[in-house]
Design an enzyme around this catalytic site. Structure first.
Site, PDB file in Angstrom:
ATOM      1  N   GLY A 161      55.057  14.414 -37.428  1.00 33.56           N
ATOM      2  CA  GLY A 161      55.807  15.439 -38.156  1.00 33.56           C
ATOM      3  C   GLY A 161      55.058  16.752 -38.130  1.00 33.56           C
TER       4      GLY A 161
ATOM      5  CD  GLN B 269      51.600  20.757 -40.496  1.00 36.64           C
ATOM      6  OE1 GLN B 269      52.707  20.262 -40.370  1.00 36.64           O
ATOM      7  NE2 GLN B 269      50.483  20.095 -40.228  1.00 36.64           N
TER       8      GLN B 269
ATOM      9  CB  CYS C 238      47.689  16.322 -42.248  1.00 37.18           C
ATOM     10  SG  CYS C 238      48.504  17.924 -42.243  1.00 37.18           S
ATOM     11  CG  LEU C 239      49.603  17.087 -36.250  1.00 33.50           C
ATOM     12  CD1 LEU C 239      50.775  17.691 -35.482  1.00 33.50           C
ATOM     13  CD2 LEU C 239      48.697  16.301 -35.320  1.00 33.50           C
TER      14      LEU C 239
ATOM     15  CG  HIS D 178      52.592  14.661 -44.943  1.00 28.99           C
ATOM     16  ND1 HIS D 178      51.316  14.146 -45.101  1.00 28.99           N
ATOM     17  CD2 HIS D 178      52.455  15.742 -44.129  1.00 28.99           C
ATOM     18  CE1 HIS D 178      50.455  14.903 -44.420  1.00 28.99           C
ATOM     19  NE2 HIS D 178      51.124  15.879 -43.820  1.00 28.99           N
ATOM     20  CD  GLU D 179      55.238  16.888 -41.720  1.00 29.17           C
ATOM     21  OE1 GLU D 179      54.893  18.082 -41.777  1.00 29.17           O
ATOM     22  OE2 GLU D 179      54.498  15.989 -41.294  1.00 29.17           O
TER      23      GLU D 179
ATOM     24  CG  HIS E 293      52.654  20.600 -44.564  1.00 32.06           C
ATOM     25  ND1 HIS E 293      51.343  21.017 -44.691  1.00 32.06           N
ATOM     26  CD2 HIS E 293      52.610  19.440 -43.878  1.00 32.06           C
ATOM     27  CE1 HIS E 293      50.548  20.129 -44.090  1.00 32.06           C
ATOM     28  NE2 HIS E 293      51.292  19.159 -43.601  1.00 32.06           N
TER      29      HIS E 293
HETATM   30 NI    NI Z   1      50.652  17.495 -42.549  1.00 27.25          NI
END
Ligand code: NI
Length: 164
Positions: free
Chosen positions: A46, A51, A92-93, A134-135, A138
Site C-alpha cells: 500500500g 508518502q 511501512c515503506l 494503515h494507509e 497516513h
Molecule cells: Ni505506511
C-alpha cells in the site's frame, strides 16, 4: 510513468493532513499510475499520496499474491468498524526495515471513489482491512510507529536518522 521518491520517517512532511481530491482528472490519473509503479517497485502492499509528498486523499493498495489486483481509494471514509480488534505486525515503506505490532479493527466498511471516479463501498477484512486503516492514517498525518511506546519510537527515530 515515473517512480516517485518516498518520504522517510521522521520527515515532518509525513504529518501533513491531506485535503480531499477535488476531481478525478488527468493529473490524478497520472499520479495513480506513478504511485502504483512506485508501490510495486518498492514491493509494498500500500502507498498513500502523503508518502510521495502529495497531500490529497488518495491511496493505492495491492494485497494479492500475484501483485495484479491494484485498488485505488480516493477520498476514503470508514463507515463501519468491527468491534473485534487484533494486533498484527505492520511495516511501512516510509519506515524501511521496521516491523511492529499495531492493534486494528479486524473488519471495516469504507466508501471511496475508485480510479475512474466511481463511488463504491468496500467491505474489507484481514490483511486488506489492516492495510486500508494503515494507509488512511497516513492521510491524517499519522505513521504507524506513533502507536508504539515513546521508547520504541525514539529508538526507531534514531535508527532512521543514522541510516540517512
Ligand atoms: Ni505506511
Amino acid at each position: 510513468m515515473a517512480l516517485l521518491p518516498i518520504l522517510c520517517y521522521p520527515d515532518p512532511k509525513l504529518h501533513t493532513v491531506a485535503r480531499p481530491v477535488q476531481s478525478v482528472d488527468g493529473r490524478i490519473q497520472a499520479l495513480i499510475a506513478d504511485m502504483l509503479e512506485t508501490m510495486y517497485d518498492a514491493n509494498g502492499i500500500g502507498l498513500a499520496a502523503t508518502q510521495v509528498n502529495v497531500h490529497e486523499r488518495l491511496i493505492v493498495i495491492d494485497v494479492s499474491e500475484q501483485r495484479n489486483e491494484p485498488m485505488v481509494l480516493i477520498n476514503p471514509e470508514i463507515t463501519w468498524v468491527s468491534p473485534e480488534k487484533q494486533v498484527n505486525d505492520e511495516g511501512c515503506l516510509s519506515v524501511p526495515g521496521i516491523y511492529d505490532g499495531v492493534e486494528r479493527a479486524t473488519a471495516i466498511k469504507v466508501s471511496a471513489l475508485d480510479g475512474s471516479g466511481q463511488s463504491r463501498t468496500i467491505e474489507a477484512e484481514g490483511l486488506l482491512a489492516v492495510c486500508i486503516q494503515h494507509e488512511m492514517d497516513h492521510l491524517m498525518g499519522k505513521v504507524f510507529v506513533e502507536y508504539l511506546s515513546p521508547l520504541k519510537r525514539n529508538r526507531i527515530k534514531t535508527k532512521m536518522l543514522k541510516k540517512r
